[in-house]
Design a protein around this motif. Structure first.
Motif, PDB file in Angstrom:
ATOM      1  N   UNK A 136      17.503  29.311  51.709  1.00 44.57           N
ATOM      2  CA  UNK A 136      15.980  29.150  51.365  1.00 44.57           C
ATOM      3  C   UNK A 136      15.661  28.634  50.112  1.00 44.57           C
ATOM      4  N   UNK A 137      16.356  28.873  48.892  1.00 48.49           N
ATOM      5  CA  UNK A 137      16.163  28.154  47.760  1.00 48.49           C
ATOM      6  C   UNK A 137      16.512  26.783  47.754  1.00 48.49           C
ATOM      7  N   UNK A 138      17.622  26.528  48.501  1.00 51.18           N
ATOM      8  CA  UNK A 138      17.901  24.934  48.784  1.00 51.18           C
ATOM      9  C   UNK A 138      16.885  24.374  49.431  1.00 51.18           C
ATOM     10  N   UNK A 139      16.194  24.987  50.605  1.00 49.39           N
ATOM     11  CA  UNK A 139      15.169  24.230  51.282  1.00 49.39           C
ATOM     12  C   UNK A 139      13.876  24.191  50.354  1.00 49.39           C
ATOM     13  N   UNK A 140      13.611  25.125  49.742  1.00 49.61           N
ATOM     14  CA  UNK A 140      12.522  25.016  48.504  1.00 49.61           C
ATOM     15  C   UNK A 140      12.550  23.854  47.619  1.00 49.61           C
ATOM     16  N   UNK A 141      13.828  23.961  47.137  1.00 49.02           N
ATOM     17  CA  UNK A 141      14.022  22.887  46.126  1.00 49.02           C
ATOM     18  C   UNK A 141      14.065  21.487  46.709  1.00 49.02           C
ATOM     19  N   UNK A 142      14.519  21.289  47.943  1.00 46.79           N
ATOM     20  CA  UNK A 142      14.226  19.888  48.476  1.00 46.79           C
ATOM     21  C   UNK A 142      12.922  19.671  48.986  1.00 46.79           C
ATOM     22  N   UNK A 143      12.079  20.757  49.279  1.00 48.15           N
ATOM     23  CA  UNK A 143      10.386  20.611  49.322  1.00 48.15           C
ATOM     24  C   UNK A 143       9.843  20.312  48.075  1.00 48.15           C
ATOM     25  N   UNK A 144      10.049  20.930  47.166  1.00 51.35           N
ATOM     26  CA  UNK A 144       9.377  20.725  45.812  1.00 51.35           C
ATOM     27  C   UNK A 144       9.716  19.274  45.273  1.00 51.35           C
ATOM     28  N   UNK A 145      11.286  18.933  45.458  1.00 54.32           N
ATOM     29  CA  UNK A 145      11.643  17.805  44.815  1.00 54.32           C
ATOM     30  C   UNK A 145      10.884  16.669  45.650  1.00 54.32           C
ATOM     31  N   UNK A 146      10.648  16.676  46.843  1.00 53.71           N
ATOM     32  CA  UNK A 146      10.049  15.700  47.673  1.00 53.71           C
ATOM     33  C   UNK A 146       8.528  15.649  47.568  1.00 53.71           C
ATOM     34  N   UNK A 147       7.790  16.770  47.186  1.00 54.75           N
ATOM     35  CA  UNK A 147       6.437  16.593  47.295  1.00 54.75           C
ATOM     36  C   UNK A 147       5.801  15.502  46.310  1.00 54.75           C
ATOM     37  N   UNK A 148       4.893  14.699  46.604  1.00 51.96           N
ATOM     38  CA  UNK A 148       4.164  13.567  45.892  1.00 51.96           C
ATOM     39  C   UNK A 148       3.079  14.188  44.869  1.00 51.96           C
ATOM     40  N   UNK A 149       3.003  15.373  44.735  1.00 50.18           N
ATOM     41  CA  UNK A 149       2.287  15.935  43.612  1.00 50.18           C
ATOM     42  C   UNK A 149       3.038  16.786  42.644  1.00 50.18           C
ATOM     43  N   UNK A 150       2.560  16.760  41.256  1.00 52.71           N
ATOM     44  CA  UNK A 150       3.314  17.266  40.251  1.00 52.71           C
ATOM     45  C   UNK A 150       3.322  18.885  40.779  1.00 52.71           C
ATOM     46  N   UNK A 151       4.504  19.320  40.384  1.00 52.68           N
ATOM     47  CA  UNK A 151       4.852  20.981  40.659  1.00 52.68           C
ATOM     48  C   UNK A 151       5.775  21.489  39.669  1.00 52.68           C
ATOM     49  N   UNK A 152       4.955  22.395  38.763  1.00 56.64           N
ATOM     50  CA  UNK A 152       5.580  23.094  37.617  1.00 56.64           C
ATOM     51  C   UNK A 152       5.533  24.694  37.987  1.00 56.64           C
ATOM     52  N   UNK A 153       6.689  25.385  37.994  1.00 56.16           N
ATOM     53  CA  UNK A 153       6.812  26.737  38.163  1.00 56.16           C
ATOM     54  C   UNK A 153       7.275  27.209  36.771  1.00 56.16           C
TER      55      UNK A 153
END
Length: 176
Positions: A136-153
């Protein structure tokens, strides 16, 4: 004396972990069990009589290479290199693979015979949960990495713990 014996038997029978005691024998199956609590039956799906007839190594480690590794490890353990929470994959009588954590102690009886006390904990469900969390962490990481918007957690203290590439480019920060 009878009450003490009954008390000790109750401890073995009601232990939450698999508990067994065995010793080497020169002929097949090379290991003989003298204690095998109900939890051992739940974990392995073998009775003590079955495991003594068909063999610990032969039944729980059907792969020859794994069986040889297990036999070598047990030989080192009998020389004082105890197992302390070692993870092993076993095969139940049903053919199902299970992960177990094994801890052992060498115990000598009054005749100086060497016996092995083993505590076995079935870790299969915990291992599966860890693998699911990792995936699940791997999938989330790939998703967040590929999003075209800025994401900061951030963590609970407000410290930044992840920036995706778009956020890194916009903020000029890096996670490294």
């Amino acid at each position: 004396l009878l009450k003490e014996s009954q008390f000790r038997r109750a401890i073995i029978e009601r232990a939450a972990e698999g508990l067994c005691v065995c010793h080497n024998i020169p002929e097949f199956p090379y290991v003989r069990f003298t204690v095998w609590n109900p939890r051992m039956e739940e974990i392995t799906h073998y009775t003590m009589e079955e495991i003594n007839r068909w063999g610990w190594y032969q039944s729980l480690y059907p792969d020859a290479e794994v069986r040889e590794h297990a036999q070598a490890r047990m030989a080192r353990m009998r020389q004082g290199d105890d197992l302390m929470g070692e993870e092993w994959e076993i095969t139940r009588a049903t053919g199902e693979k299970r992960m177990v954590s094994i801890s052992t102690s060498v115990v000598e009886d009054v005749a100086d015979s060497v016996h092995v006390l083993a505590l076995i904990h079935d870790t299969t469900e915990r291992k599966r949960a860890e693998e699911a969390l990792f995936e699940a962490k791997e999938r989330a990481q790939v998703t967040l990495h590929s999003i075209g918007d800025a994401v900061i957690t951030t963590d609970a203290r407000g410290m930044v713990d992840y920036l995706n590439p778009v956020a890194e480019a916009l903020a000029g920060w890096t996670t490294a």
